[in-house]
Design a protein around this motif. Structure first.
Motif, mmCIF file in Angstrom:
data_model
loop_
_atom_site.group_PDB
_atom_site.id
_atom_site.type_symbol
_atom_site.label_atom_id
_atom_site.label_comp_id
_atom_site.label_asym_id
_atom_site.label_seq_id
_atom_site.Cartn_x
_atom_site.Cartn_y
_atom_site.Cartn_z
ATOM 1 N N MET A 36 32.135 46.355 34.299
ATOM 2 C CA MET A 36 32.643 47.609 34.865
ATOM 3 C C MET A 36 34.097 47.863 34.485
ATOM 4 O O MET A 36 34.473 48.994 34.186
ATOM 5 C CB MET A 36 32.499 47.598 36.389
ATOM 6 N N SER A 37 34.909 46.821 34.471
ATOM 7 C CA SER A 37 36.329 46.988 34.142
ATOM 8 C C SER A 37 36.551 47.287 32.669
ATOM 9 O O SER A 37 37.527 47.954 32.320
ATOM 10 C CB SER A 37 37.112 45.734 34.532
ATOM 11 N N VAL A 96 32.155 42.384 37.122
ATOM 12 C CA VAL A 96 33.569 42.785 37.073
ATOM 13 C C VAL A 96 33.986 43.087 35.635
ATOM 14 O O VAL A 96 34.599 44.125 35.356
ATOM 15 C CB VAL A 96 34.477 41.694 37.684
ATOM 16 N N ASP A 98 40.916 47.654 36.777
ATOM 17 C CA ASP A 98 40.958 48.980 36.152
ATOM 18 C C ASP A 98 42.354 49.576 36.206
ATOM 19 O O ASP A 98 42.891 50.034 35.190
ATOM 20 C CB ASP A 98 39.987 49.939 36.844
ATOM 21 N N THR A 140 38.047 44.261 43.398
ATOM 22 C CA THR A 140 38.367 43.500 42.189
ATOM 23 C C THR A 140 38.303 44.392 40.952
ATOM 24 O O THR A 140 39.200 44.360 40.112
ATOM 25 C CB THR A 140 37.397 42.307 42.027
ATOM 26 N N ILE A 141 37.258 45.190 40.848
ATOM 27 C CA ILE A 141 37.124 46.101 39.708
ATOM 28 C C ILE A 141 38.252 47.134 39.719
ATOM 29 O O ILE A 141 38.859 47.415 38.678
ATOM 30 C CB ILE A 141 35.740 46.783 39.716
#
Length: 110
Positions: A74-75, A71, A19, A14-15
């Motif tokens: 981090m994204s 998420v 990204d 997902t990340i």
């Protein structure tokens, strides 16, 4: 069971999806639209100069703990390095010899 592994793999994909998705779109626009270079460079400088650990701890403290918090945290940092890479590729393609030659050829023909 495998619940921890499933969550970790789902989180990683997902990340990575966010990204790469945001990074490619933002990087292509950043490289193609020359006026966006100054503001995007400042955004890049701000995001990359804040220490990751401090940023992630503050964001996780502000938001409710959970999957989407990780998420988003981090994204919100990862896309900018991909955008910078894509920007550099777009600019190098735009300024490559065959593009310059094609533009000058059009100018000579008219």
């Amino acid at each position: 069971g495998w619940y921890g592994t499933r969550t970790s793999i789902l989180l990683a994909f997902t990340i990575a999806f966010f990204d790469v998705g945001i990074g490619v779109i933002a990087g292509a626009l950043w490289g193609y639209v020359r006026k966006s270079d100054q503001i995007m460079t400042e955004i890049y400088n701000v995001i990359t100069n804040i220490p990751s650990t401090v940023y992630l701890i503050l964001l996780s403290y502000i938001m409710k703990p959970g999957f989407w918090t990780i998420v988003i945290a981090m994204s919100s940092r990862g896309w900018i390095t991909i955008a910078r890479f894509i920007r550099n590729k777009v600019i190098s393609l735009r300024e490559s010899e065959y593009n310059v030659a094609s533009r000058s050829h059009v100018l000579c023909v008219d």
